[in-house]
Design a protein around this motif. Structure first.
Motif, PDB file in Angstrom:
ATOM      1  N   GLY A  57       1.263  -1.510  -0.270  1.00 30.65           N
ATOM      2  CA  GLY A  57       0.124  -0.347   0.334  1.00 30.65           C
ATOM      3  C   GLY A  57       0.295   1.439   0.043  1.00 30.65           C
ATOM      4  O   GLY A  57       1.962   1.187   0.390  1.00 30.65           O
ATOM      5  N   PRO A  58      -0.236   2.174   0.110  1.00 28.77           N
ATOM      6  CA  PRO A  58       0.738   3.449  -0.262  1.00 28.77           C
ATOM      7  C   PRO A  58       1.389   3.803   0.970  1.00 28.77           C
ATOM      8  O   PRO A  58       2.687   4.583   1.094  1.00 28.77           O
ATOM      9  CB  PRO A  58      -0.582   4.369  -0.314  1.00 28.77           C
ATOM     10  CG  PRO A  58      -1.922   3.660   0.585  1.00 28.77           C
ATOM     11  CD  PRO A  58      -1.544   2.302   0.091  1.00 28.77           C
ATOM     12  N   ASP A  59       1.480   3.406   2.876  1.00 30.52           N
ATOM     13  CA  ASP A  59       2.674   3.808   3.472  1.00 30.52           C
ATOM     14  C   ASP A  59       3.403   2.464   3.431  1.00 30.52           C
ATOM     15  O   ASP A  59       4.148   2.659   4.366  1.00 30.52           O
ATOM     16  CB  ASP A  59       1.709   3.875   4.824  1.00 30.52           C
ATOM     17  CG  ASP A  59       0.187   4.815   4.570  1.00 30.52           C
ATOM     18  OD1 ASP A  59       0.955   5.637   4.281  1.00 30.52           O
ATOM     19  OD2 ASP A  59      -1.066   4.701   5.466  1.00 30.52           O
ATOM     20  N   GLY A  60       3.626   1.918   2.631  1.00 29.96           N
ATOM     21  CA  GLY A  60       4.758   0.647   2.625  1.00 29.96           C
ATOM     22  C   GLY A  60       5.778   0.767   2.093  1.00 29.96           C
ATOM     23  O   GLY A  60       5.827   1.717   1.433  1.00 29.96           O
ATOM     24  N   THR A  61       6.778   0.087   2.135  1.00 29.33           N
ATOM     25  CA  THR A  61       8.094   0.687   1.072  1.00 29.33           C
ATOM     26  C   THR A  61       8.950  -1.261   0.747  1.00 29.33           C
ATOM     27  O   THR A  61       8.663  -1.747   1.425  1.00 29.33           O
ATOM     28  CB  THR A  61       8.974   0.888   2.444  1.00 29.33           C
ATOM     29  OG1 THR A  61       8.298   2.367   2.455  1.00 29.33           O
ATOM     30  CG2 THR A  61      10.582   1.307   1.519  1.00 29.33           C
ATOM     31  N   VAL A  62       9.079  -0.554  -0.247  1.00 29.76           N
ATOM     32  CA  VAL A  62       9.281  -1.492  -0.843  1.00 29.76           C
ATOM     33  C   VAL A  62      11.088  -1.732  -1.648  1.00 29.76           C
ATOM     34  O   VAL A  62      11.374  -0.160  -2.088  1.00 29.76           O
ATOM     35  CB  VAL A  62       9.168  -2.102  -2.344  1.00 29.76           C
ATOM     36  CG1 VAL A  62       9.093  -3.901  -2.613  1.00 29.76           C
ATOM     37  CG2 VAL A  62       7.714  -2.543  -2.288  1.00 29.76           C
ATOM     38  N   GLY A  63      11.998  -2.362  -0.980  1.00 26.68           N
ATOM     39  CA  GLY A  63      13.438  -2.059  -1.214  1.00 26.68           C
ATOM     40  C   GLY A  63      13.370  -2.930  -2.563  1.00 26.68           C
ATOM     41  O   GLY A  63      13.871  -4.555  -2.203  1.00 26.68           O
ATOM     42  N   PHE A  64      14.097  -3.069  -3.439  1.00 24.55           N
ATOM     43  CA  PHE A  64      14.780  -4.146  -4.898  1.00 24.55           C
ATOM     44  C   PHE A  64      15.623  -2.841  -5.566  1.00 24.55           C
ATOM     45  O   PHE A  64      15.982  -3.053  -6.082  1.00 24.55           O
ATOM     46  CB  PHE A  64      13.497  -3.643  -5.483  1.00 24.55           C
ATOM     47  CG  PHE A  64      13.142  -5.126  -6.444  1.00 24.55           C
ATOM     48  CD1 PHE A  64      14.518  -5.295  -7.215  1.00 24.55           C
ATOM     49  CD2 PHE A  64      11.946  -5.996  -5.915  1.00 24.55           C
ATOM     50  CE1 PHE A  64      13.742  -7.112  -8.107  1.00 24.55           C
ATOM     51  CE2 PHE A  64      11.472  -6.886  -6.690  1.00 24.55           C
ATOM     52  CZ  PHE A  64      12.897  -7.930  -7.062  1.00 24.55           C
ATOM     53  N   PRO A  65      17.475  -3.841  -4.737  1.00 24.35           N
ATOM     54  CA  PRO A  65      18.004  -3.407  -5.568  1.00 24.35           C
ATOM     55  C   PRO A  65      18.942  -4.015  -6.369  1.00 24.35           C
ATOM     56  O   PRO A  65      17.712  -4.971  -7.301  1.00 24.35           O
ATOM     57  CB  PRO A  65      19.138  -4.636  -4.629  1.00 24.35           C
ATOM     58  CG  PRO A  65      18.402  -5.105  -3.801  1.00 24.35           C
ATOM     59  CD  PRO A  65      17.517  -5.024  -3.718  1.00 24.35           C
ATOM     60  N   THR A  66      19.231  -3.382  -6.980  1.00 30.93           N
ATOM     61  CA  THR A  66      19.344  -2.987  -8.547  1.00 30.93           C
ATOM     62  C   THR A  66      21.011  -3.029  -8.560  1.00 30.93           C
ATOM     63  O   THR A  66      21.998  -2.876  -8.276  1.00 30.93           O
ATOM     64  CB  THR A  66      18.819  -2.748  -9.400  1.00 30.93           C
ATOM     65  OG1 THR A  66      19.890  -1.074  -9.634  1.00 30.93           O
ATOM     66  CG2 THR A  66      17.346  -2.491  -9.361  1.00 30.93           C
ATOM     67  N   TYR A  67      21.651  -4.056  -9.896  1.00 31.77           N
ATOM     68  CA  TYR A  67      22.976  -3.928  -9.716  1.00 31.77           C
ATOM     69  C   TYR A  67      22.772  -3.295 -11.714  1.00 31.77           C
ATOM     70  O   TYR A  67      22.293  -3.720 -13.101  1.00 31.77           O
ATOM     71  CB  TYR A  67      23.539  -4.987 -10.279  1.00 31.77           C
ATOM     72  CG  TYR A  67      25.537  -5.286 -10.447  1.00 31.77           C
ATOM     73  CD1 TYR A  67      25.564  -5.119  -9.502  1.00 31.77           C
ATOM     74  CD2 TYR A  67      25.185  -5.918 -11.711  1.00 31.77           C
ATOM     75  CE1 TYR A  67      27.429  -5.225 -10.135  1.00 31.77           C
ATOM     76  CE2 TYR A  67      26.429  -6.053 -11.848  1.00 31.77           C
ATOM     77  CZ  TYR A  67      27.465  -5.657 -10.747  1.00 31.77           C
ATOM     78  OH  TYR A  67      28.871  -5.153 -11.142  1.00 31.77           O
ATOM     79  N   SER A  68      24.198  -2.603 -11.604  1.00 35.38           N
ATOM     80  CA  SER A  68      24.246  -1.741 -13.689  1.00 35.38           C
ATOM     81  C   SER A  68      26.034  -2.063 -13.333  1.00 35.38           C
ATOM     82  O   SER A  68      26.745  -2.676 -12.980  1.00 35.38           O
ATOM     83  CB  SER A  68      24.273  -0.117 -12.877  1.00 35.38           C
ATOM     84  OG  SER A  68      24.648   0.323 -14.458  1.00 35.38           O
ATOM     85  N   TYR A  69      26.171  -2.955 -14.833  1.00 33.04           N
ATOM     86  CA  TYR A  69      27.582  -2.534 -15.940  1.00 33.04           C
ATOM     87  C   TYR A  69      28.320  -1.312 -15.376  1.00 33.04           C
ATOM     88  O   TYR A  69      29.069  -1.266 -16.077  1.00 33.04           O
ATOM     89  CB  TYR A  69      27.491  -3.459 -16.118  1.00 33.04           C
ATOM     90  CG  TYR A  69      26.664  -5.022 -16.410  1.00 33.04           C
ATOM     91  CD1 TYR A  69      27.544  -6.011 -15.095  1.00 33.04           C
ATOM     92  CD2 TYR A  69      25.781  -5.591 -16.815  1.00 33.04           C
ATOM     93  CE1 TYR A  69      27.486  -7.750 -15.581  1.00 33.04           C
ATOM     94  CE2 TYR A  69      24.600  -6.531 -15.728  1.00 33.04           C
ATOM     95  CZ  TYR A  69      26.169  -8.155 -15.817  1.00 33.04           C
ATOM     96  OH  TYR A  69      25.542  -8.671 -15.324  1.00 33.04           O
TER      97      TYR A  69
END
Length: 82
Positions: A57-69
């Motif tokens: 929902g709008p009060d939650g947080t999602v951390g989804f790390p990415t990797y870049s070359y």
């Protein structure tokens, strides 16, 4: 059509993800995408993102790390670059 949305939402419920949660995922979608036809890959990714965002929902947080070359080029990652 939301082919994968319900299954992903059900999986999130089984691990007790709720509105307002802060979640961090460090996984790759590649194993899932490899099993799908090209036609369904984009739909899966969209349903995956929508299901997680809808669940926290709008009060939650999602951390989804990415990797870049770009790291190996010594440049700063620019998500707007082509």
């Amino acid at each position: 059509m939301r082919l994968f949305y319900e299954a992903i939402t059900n999986a999130l419920e089984r691990v007790n993800i709720e509105a307002g949660d802060l979640i961090f995922t460090q996984s790759s979608l590649v194993p899932f995408l490899m099993r799908l036809s090209k036609d369904h890959q984009k739909e899966f990714v969209n349903d995956f993102c929508d299901a997680i965002l809808d669940k926290v929902g709008p009060d939650g947080t999602v951390g989804f790390p990415t990797y870049s070359y770009s790291f190996f080029d010594g440049t700063i990652f620019d998500p707007t670059a082509p």
